[in-house]
Design a protein around this motif. Structure first.
Motif, PDB file in Angstrom:
ATOM      1  N   SER A 153       0.846  -1.193   0.000  1.00  0.00           N
ATOM      2  CA  SER A 153       0.000   0.000   0.000  1.00  0.00           C
ATOM      3  C   SER A 153       0.879   1.239   0.000  1.00  0.00           C
ATOM      4  O   SER A 153       1.945   1.266   0.611  1.00  0.00           O
ATOM      5  N   ASP A 207      -2.217  -3.909  -0.784  1.00  0.00           N
ATOM      6  CA  ASP A 207      -3.396  -3.736  -1.617  1.00  0.00           C
ATOM      7  C   ASP A 207      -3.448  -4.923  -2.574  1.00  0.00           C
ATOM      8  O   ASP A 207      -2.410  -5.347  -3.095  1.00  0.00           O
ATOM      9  N   LYS A 220     -11.143  -3.337  -4.383  1.00  0.00           N
ATOM     10  CA  LYS A 220      -9.906  -4.003  -3.979  1.00  0.00           C
ATOM     11  C   LYS A 220     -10.062  -4.446  -2.533  1.00  0.00           C
ATOM     12  O   LYS A 220     -11.063  -4.164  -1.885  1.00  0.00           O
ATOM     13  N   GLN A 256      -7.511  -5.105   1.199  1.00  0.00           N
ATOM     14  CA  GLN A 256      -6.205  -4.929   1.815  1.00  0.00           C
ATOM     15  C   GLN A 256      -5.925  -6.106   2.727  1.00  0.00           C
ATOM     16  O   GLN A 256      -6.835  -6.766   3.243  1.00  0.00           O
ATOM     17  N   TRP A 299      -3.757  -6.873   6.156  1.00  0.00           N
ATOM     18  CA  TRP A 299      -3.169  -6.198   7.314  1.00  0.00           C
ATOM     19  C   TRP A 299      -2.697  -7.196   8.359  1.00  0.00           C
ATOM     20  O   TRP A 299      -3.256  -8.289   8.486  1.00  0.00           O
TER      21      TRP A 299
END
Length: 163
Positions: free
Chosen positions: A42, A49, A119, A121, A123
């Motif tokens: 990201s 991403d 999209k 993400q 984490w």
């Protein structure tokens, strides 16, 4: 459903593999990229991403709005496409997260997948909980601003003309 939605946490195994949530795999399949996904660090968070063809088209659109051969276009191309890794989804719905991506996001034993529409993400779970708390806090402020704006426009008067 044709969007990445919801939040899921899965474990990373000893080989660096993690299962992509089934609903995310279904979106990737409908998006025309069933065997894998695009994944890159990201630009503004300690996260990854990821997505399919829709994400790639969005990046293409961003780049198309910048002049050919401009520094801005070259920098964005390097930051996005230069760091993209195409990750293959195996028969069990897993991807292998390369060390460079795991390092960027601080991923060790588990990951949290966060749907963001076009999209998603990836984490580190503890970092995401902090991010979620910050986002909710900021949304409360933004929501109040939107409400104040709709009240002033809903009253039909020009605030600047009073007083």
């Amino acid at each position: 459903m044709d969007r990445f939605v919801s939040t899921f946490t899965n474990k990373i195994d000893a080989k660096g593999r993690v299962s992509i949530p089934a609903s995310f795999r279904a979106v990737l399949e409908r998006d025309g990229y069933p065997g894998g996904l695009y994944c890159y660090p990201s630009l503004d968070a300690p996260a990854l991403d990821a997505g399919g063809e829709r994400l790639a088209k969005k990046i293409d659109g961003l780049l198309a709005n910048l002049p050919d051969y401009s520094d801005e276009r070259d920098q964005l191309s390097v930051a996005l496409y230069g760091d993209v890794q195409v990750l293959t989804i195996d028969g069990d719905g897993r991807i292998v997260l390369p060390e460079s991506l795991r390092s960027h996001a601080g991923l060790e034993t588990a990951v949290t997948f966060v749907g963001l529409g076009d999209k998603f993400q990836i984490w580190e779970p503890g970092r995401f909980e902090k991010r979620r708390a910050e986002a909710r806090s900021k949304v409360q402020v933004t929501r109040k601003l939107f409400a104040a704006g709709s009240r002033s426009s809903g009253e039909g008067g020009d605030e600047g003309a009073r007083g």
